[in-house]
Design a protein around this motif. Structure first.
Motif, PDB file in Angstrom:
ATOM      1  N   LEU A  33     -24.469   3.018 -24.880  1.00  8.72           N
ATOM      2  CA  LEU A  33     -23.823   2.664 -25.988  1.00  8.72           C
ATOM      3  C   LEU A  33     -23.974   1.190 -26.493  1.00  8.72           C
ATOM      4  N   ASP A  34     -24.594   0.352 -25.698  1.00  6.39           N
ATOM      5  CA  ASP A  34     -24.906  -0.950 -25.882  1.00  6.39           C
ATOM      6  C   ASP A  34     -25.884  -0.951 -27.292  1.00  6.39           C
ATOM      7  N   PRO A  35     -25.514  -1.522 -28.470  1.00  4.26           N
ATOM      8  CA  PRO A  35     -26.156  -1.797 -29.743  1.00  4.26           C
ATOM      9  C   PRO A  35     -27.737  -2.032 -29.620  1.00  4.26           C
ATOM     10  N   ALA A  36     -27.813  -2.944 -28.560  1.00  2.00           N
ATOM     11  CA  ALA A  36     -29.216  -3.650 -28.468  1.00  2.00           C
ATOM     12  C   ALA A  36     -30.116  -2.313 -27.777  1.00  2.00           C
ATOM     13  N   TYR A  37     -29.751  -1.343 -27.249  1.00  2.00           N
ATOM     14  CA  TYR A  37     -30.418  -0.281 -26.849  1.00  2.00           C
ATOM     15  C   TYR A  37     -29.882   1.120 -27.450  1.00  2.00           C
ATOM     16  N   GLY A  38     -29.841   1.076 -28.799  1.00  2.00           N
ATOM     17  CA  GLY A  38     -29.519   2.348 -29.692  1.00  2.00           C
ATOM     18  C   GLY A  38     -30.822   3.285 -29.676  1.00  2.00           C
ATOM     19  N   ASP A  39     -31.930   2.521 -29.733  1.00  2.00           N
ATOM     20  CA  ASP A  39     -33.055   3.376 -30.071  1.00  2.00           C
ATOM     21  C   ASP A  39     -33.573   4.305 -28.762  1.00  2.00           C
ATOM     22  N   SER A  40     -32.776   3.943 -27.646  1.00  5.31           N
ATOM     23  CA  SER A  40     -33.201   5.042 -26.465  1.00  5.31           C
ATOM     24  C   SER A  40     -32.139   6.034 -26.464  1.00  5.31           C
ATOM     25  N   LEU A  41     -31.245   6.294 -27.167  1.00  7.99           N
ATOM     26  CA  LEU A  41     -30.349   7.267 -27.378  1.00  7.99           C
ATOM     27  C   LEU A  41     -31.453   8.510 -27.663  1.00  7.99           C
ATOM     28  N   ILE A  42     -31.182   9.667 -27.134  1.00  7.39           N
ATOM     29  CA  ILE A  42     -31.799  10.959 -27.504  1.00  7.39           C
ATOM     30  C   ILE A  42     -31.083  11.622 -28.466  1.00  7.39           C
ATOM     31  N   PRO A  43     -31.558  11.891 -29.766  1.00  4.86           N
ATOM     32  CA  PRO A  43     -30.868  12.728 -30.936  1.00  4.86           C
ATOM     33  C   PRO A  43     -30.844  14.277 -30.408  1.00  4.86           C
ATOM     34  N   ILE A  44     -29.970  14.741 -29.632  1.00  4.96           N
ATOM     35  CA  ILE A  44     -30.043  16.188 -29.243  1.00  4.96           C
ATOM     36  C   ILE A  44     -29.232  16.703 -30.173  1.00  4.96           C
ATOM     37  N   GLU A  45     -28.472  16.115 -31.215  1.00  6.59           N
ATOM     38  CA  GLU A  45     -27.932  16.916 -32.437  1.00  6.59           C
ATOM     39  C   GLU A  45     -28.815  17.366 -33.348  1.00  6.59           C
ATOM     40  N   LYS A  46     -29.932  17.093 -33.168  1.00  6.36           N
ATOM     41  CA  LYS A  46     -31.118  17.525 -34.094  1.00  6.36           C
ATOM     42  C   LYS A  46     -31.787  19.095 -33.437  1.00  6.36           C
ATOM     43  N   ALA A  47     -31.169  19.179 -31.885  1.00  3.89           N
ATOM     44  CA  ALA A  47     -31.852  20.424 -31.322  1.00  3.89           C
ATOM     45  C   ALA A  47     -30.986  21.572 -31.810  1.00  3.89           C
ATOM     46  N   ASN A  48     -31.769  22.616 -31.780  1.00  9.03           N
ATOM     47  CA  ASN A  48     -31.225  24.093 -32.004  1.00  9.03           C
ATOM     48  C   ASN A  48     -30.736  24.801 -30.744  1.00  9.03           C
ATOM     49  N   SER A  49     -30.977  24.122 -29.588  1.00  7.78           N
ATOM     50  CA  SER A  49     -30.801  24.804 -28.359  1.00  7.78           C
ATOM     51  C   SER A  49     -29.430  24.688 -27.772  1.00  7.78           C
TER      52      SER A  49
END
Length: 565
Positions: A454-470
């Motif tokens: 959750l460190d804002p400096a590394y926010g781009d590393s989060l995987i956007p799993i909310e986009k998945a339909n799995s």
């Protein structure tokens, strides 16, 4: 970006990989004694018809130019004669391992595994197991020579799958007689593992591990499979070595179960052997078909269940130890899933270390599984442990046909090295080496080393799993010491709920550690890291971890069947 874990722990005195320390130049026996090395010379000479050189029956050898990083060797003494070359080092090492295991087994006083008629008949007997539609095997029991007359030990089934339970019984004891039940196993690499438990016979002189409690040893209480999941390295082995199963179609895990007089502690001299039985634990049935995959850039092993299919398709991945791991994929195939064991570095012509990854490799693997004629497509499932779970999250996010994901102690962020997903690049969440601690026994605790996702400096590393339909199944060991798996699962669930999604199931197990494998797998709270060569704390408590493995395996199979059909 290249993630070389060895560089993180390298001391200033440790040479860089690929550069060995210069060895002293070999000397001729005629040269001054002060220049000669003590003990046997280990170098070798490389020349036409090369071999070892000897003088008067003594063997000397010379390293070839450039192998040791030093100067070229001096010319040999004219009095030197050549002896035949020794066998390759790998063969010598395998022979030494085999000889060592055989010698240790012989000193244990147990019946030999080699040459036994039971092992020679294992193939026909294995095909007779009731779980594959044949007649059930009869129980194997034995009372070795010199043992107490009338005592028998039975283990049912004597040959079976590794995720199946065993029924261990002893007959012919005196009422209330104290005994020690011991298991001794030889791993694929020839290392010995052992476990033991203390029991007392009932009023009829019988003992049943599904009913009677252990009063001491490596576990206590009623634990029918305690001898399996409490296996640990024997006294002569490295205490941090982990049991690794290879060649799943050809070699089972072989065990010797023995009953000894009195209560004996692990590692001490055991009492007289009253009875013994041999057991084989396989990771695949004879009907399972294995295909070595070399499809484009994809490498791995594809396991197909018996029959015409079609079968649900699954991809199985492990963490950043690299290499090919087949044991879980082969067991999944035994349960009706066409499973691809997928390595992504340190195997065949794949990169030797985990460097920047590209989702195209995993997309090609998914397409291979989907297009196989025995796979029920187009939807597939992905199961991953550690780093493999992160990759499963990314596949579900960016690939449309991933319908089910099983995450075993995974992180919600992409860690360690960058992952390119088409036009999107997920940077690797780094590790803070200053937060690694070392215990007094030399064990490394790395739980706090990974930077906060959750460190804002590394926010781009989060995987956007909310986009998945799995659909997601999170398997969490709450005492995971390699990183904070509970926190990462909570963050993933929160992210899904914030986007109005309920497509997840959480299985959280108190006092379970990092490596949650199929049931009955031995528990190792500390294990040597393949790349660092140092012991890493994995966490967990033995019995609680065994419960997590048994229960989660059932839930994983149910989850995959539900969402893949």
């Amino acid at each position: 970006m290249i993630l070389d874990k060895r560089a993180l722990f390298r001391s200033p005195r440790t040479p860089r990989p690929g550069l060995a320390r210069p060895r002293p130049s070999p000397v001729c026996p005629a040269q001054p004694r002060a220049r000669q090395r003590k003990g046997r010379t280990r170098g070798r000479i490389e020349r036409a018809g090369g071999g070892r050189a000897g003088v008067g029956g003594a063997a000397l050898a010379y390293p070839s130019p450039g192998r040791c990083g030093g100067a070229r060797p001096r010319p040999p003494c004219p009095g030197l004669t050549f002896l035949p070359r020794r066998p390759p080092p790998r063969r010598r090492r395998r022979r030494r391992l085999s000889e060592r295991a055989g010698a240790v087994w012989a000193r244990s006083g147990l019946p030999s595994l080699a040459g036994s008629s039971m092992w020679r008949s294992a193939g026909p007997a294995f095909r007779g197991l009731s779980c594959w539609g044949r007649q059930p095997l009869r129980t194997v029991s034995a009372s070795p020579g010199g043992s107490q007359k009338g005592v028998t030990l039975s283990v049912t089934p004597p040959v079976g799958l590794a995720d199946e339970p065993l029924h261990i019984q002893v007959q012919g004891l005196s009422p209330g007689e104290p005994v020690t039940v011991r298991a001794l196993a030889v791993s694929y690499y020839g290392r010995l593992f052992q476990s033991c438990a203390h029991y007392e016979a009932d009023s009829g002189g019988a003992l049943d591990l599904t009913r009677d409690p252990s009063q001491g040893g490596d576990y206590t209480g009623v634990e029918p499979m305690g001898l399996m999941w409490s296996l640990s390295p024997a006294g002569m082995e490295n205490p941090y070595v982990r049991m690794v199963q290879r060649s799943v179609l050809k070699k089972p895990l072989k065990l010797q179960v023995t009953v000894h007089q009195a209560h004996n502690q692990t590692g001490l001299l055991l009492g007289q052997v009253l009875a013994s039985a041999r057991v084989e634990r396989w990771y695949a049935t004879p009907e399972i078909r294995a295909i070595r995959v070399r499809e484009g850039t994809v490498r791995g092993s594809f396991f197909l269940p018996p029959g015409d299919g079609p079968f649900p398709g699954v991809i199985d991945m492990f963490g950043d130890e690299g290499g090919l791991h087949e044991f879980r994929a082969s067991l999944l195939a035994c349960r009706g899933f066409a499973t691809l064991a997928l390595p992504y570095f340190a195997f065949e012509d794949l990169p030797p270390i985990m460097k920047d990854l590209n989702l195209d490799y995993f997309a090609q693997a998914a397409k291979f599984v989907q297009n196989h004629p025995k796979v029920k497509g187009p939807k597939i499932g992905v199961i991953g442990s550690g780093k493999g779970a992160e990759l499963a999250f990314s596949m579900a996010t960016f690939l449309p046909d991933v319908a089910a994901v099983v995450s075993i102690n995974g992180c919600i962020s992409n860690t360690g090295t960058a992952l390119q997903c088409g036009q999107v690049i997920l940077p690797g969440l780094p590790f803070d080496m200053d937060k690694i601690t070392v215990t007094s026994s030399g064990v490394y605790d790395v739980k706090e080393a990974l930077v906060d996702p959750l460190d804002p400096a590394y926010g781009d590393s989060l995987i956007p799993i909310e986009k998945a339909n799995s659909h997601f199944l999170f398997v969490v060991g709450e005492d995971d010491k390699q990183w904070n798996s509970s926190l990462y699962a909570d963050l993933a669930i929160k992210r899904l709920e914030e986007h109005g999604k309920k497509n997840y199931t959480l299985l959280s197990y108190p006092n379970a550690g990092h490596r949650i494998d199929p049931p009955n797998s031995p528990f190792f709270p500390v294990a040597l890291d393949r790349w660092l060569g140092v012991p890493i704390l994995g966490g967990g408590q033995c019995r609680a971890h065994a419960i997590a493995q048994e229960e989660s395996w059932k839930k994983i199979l149910e989850f995959l069947k539900m969402h893949l059909g």
